[in-house]
Design an enzyme around this catalytic site. Structure first.
Site, PDB file in Angstrom:
ATOM      1  N   LYS A  81       0.832  -1.227   0.145  1.00 58.54           N
ATOM      2  CA  LYS A  81      -0.065   0.054  -0.058  1.00 58.54           C
ATOM      3  C   LYS A  81       0.865   1.186  -0.170  1.00 58.54           C
ATOM      4  CE  LYS A  81      -4.500   0.985   0.031  1.00 58.54           C
ATOM      5  NZ  LYS A  81      -5.397   0.117  -0.378  1.00 58.54           N
ATOM      6  N   HIS A 184     -17.235   6.151  -4.527  1.00 58.65           N
ATOM      7  CA  HIS A 184     -17.470   5.571  -5.818  1.00 58.65           C
ATOM      8  C   HIS A 184     -17.917   4.137  -5.516  1.00 58.65           C
ATOM      9  CE1 HIS A 184     -14.251   7.886  -8.349  1.00 58.65           C
ATOM     10  NE2 HIS A 184     -15.319   8.791  -7.881  1.00 58.65           N
TER      11      HIS A 184
END
Length: 354
Positions: A81, A184
């Site tokens: 990440k 989203h």
């Protein structure tokens, strides 16, 4: 044969790389948690972090989650990440992501990045000007690509079907689902749930987005605090992590928790607390794998139908995790972790013996 879950310890991250680019204002950290299964893959988050320590702590948690997610989804990818601190001064967004792309390039393929909270397809296009180790670029023809959010939402839906059938013996059309966060993924999930006939309650700080959901889906709008204790069948956390803390768990009236947010549990012991209260918690790193499956397909050259097949299989994986949990008298979270860590350890043992 799986070893007892309590004997398992997650490995520490393999590498933590901090970066700072004075010209663009790009400052953050990349964590490579595991590369046993392949390059460490996970999106890049742009967020308001108060200091470097907070950014690093978040990156460490998110990277571990990606290692578990990618292993459980049977992807040939490790877990990683990146997080970037949102600059406090005005900044050139394109320059910031080009600087981040240079950092990714320096890792020479050991880390593959993509979108996450606060980043977009356009941002990844800037990253791609500096490195090829990036996905989430505009889709082309039958090849996967673009915003992975719809794929994440589809995986959540398939896991939710299995969870509610198991817990409630019901179809989604008979249920009320509370969706926290209409980014989203959250909004795409509402689209899918509405098409299934589910009744929706939503929480979203952006009033215009909440109003749009109310109009489009006939959704009731609540505050996040009220939503978390609302009498609903399913709670779908789709905002940031840590939403399920001790207070929230004590007040929860949903029968199932199944959402897209990463790291929903403020601490791992809360999985047991949820089980004690009769709540089925669908492990987030299983449920929200659709996005990274699409990213993997784009990066590895799969077709869109292959991506769809793998995303639809998230429901099958949910069923397998619930069965394993029942067989061993453990929580679904423990069962999912056991399966993921077993796959990582098996590959690591083979590599060590080679």
């Amino acid at each position: 044969m799986l070893r007892p879950v309590q004997d398992r310890q997650s490995l520490p991250p393999e590498e933590v790389v901090t970066f700072h680019d004075e010209d663009s204002g790009a400052s953050g950290v990349v964590v490579l948690h595991s590369s046993a299964l392949g390059p460490a893959a996970g999106g890049c988050r742009l967020w308001h972090y108060p200091d470097d320590r907070a950014a690093t702590v978040d990156a460490l948690r998110l990277a571990e989650g990606m290692a578990l997610k990618n292993a459980l989804a049977d992807l040939p990818l490790g877990g990683g990440k990146a997080v970037i601190r949102l600059p406090q001064r005005p900044f050139d967004r394109a320059a910031l992501f080009r600087a981040f792309g240079r950092q990714v390039a320096e890792l020479k393929g050991r880390y593959v990045t993509a979108e996450d909270v606060g980043t977009s397809v356009a941002d990844m296009a800037e990253v791609a000007t500096r490195t090829r180790h990036v996905a989430g670029l505009p889709a082309s023809g039958r090849k996967p690509g673009g915003d992975p959010s719809p794929w994440t939402a589809l995986g959540v839906l398939e896991a939710m079907r299995v969870a509610v059938d198991r817990q409630l013996g019901a179809d989604l059309s008979d249920l009320t689902v509370a969706v926290q966060g209409l980014g989203h993924v959250g909004y795409a999930l509402c689209e899918l749930l509405h098409a299934q006939g589910a009744k929706l309650i939503v929480a979203e700080p952006r009033s215009e987005v909440a109003a749009r959901a109310a109009d489009r889906f006939g959704a009731m709008v609540m505050s996040s605090r009220a939503l978390l204790s609302a009498r609903v069948d399913v709670l779908a956390p789709c905002a940031l992590g840590g939403v399920l803390d001790a207070e929230t768990v004590a007040q929860l009236r949903a029968s199932v928790v199944c959402g897209a947010a990463n790291n929903q549990l403020a601490s791992e012991d809360l999985a047991s607390r949820l089980a004690e209260r009769g709540v089925l918690y669908a492990p987030d790193f299983l449920v929200n794998a659709g996005g990274i499956i699409n990213v993997a397909g784009e990066y590895l050259g799969w077709s869109t139908p292959e991506v769809e097949r793998r995303v639809m299989a998230v429901g099958q994986k949910m069923a397998a995790v619930l069965a394993l949990a029942d067989q061993n008298g453990i929580t679904p979270d423990e069962a999912a972790r056991a399966l993921a860590l077993e796959r990582i350890s098996q590959v690591s043992r083979v590599q060590a013996a080679a």
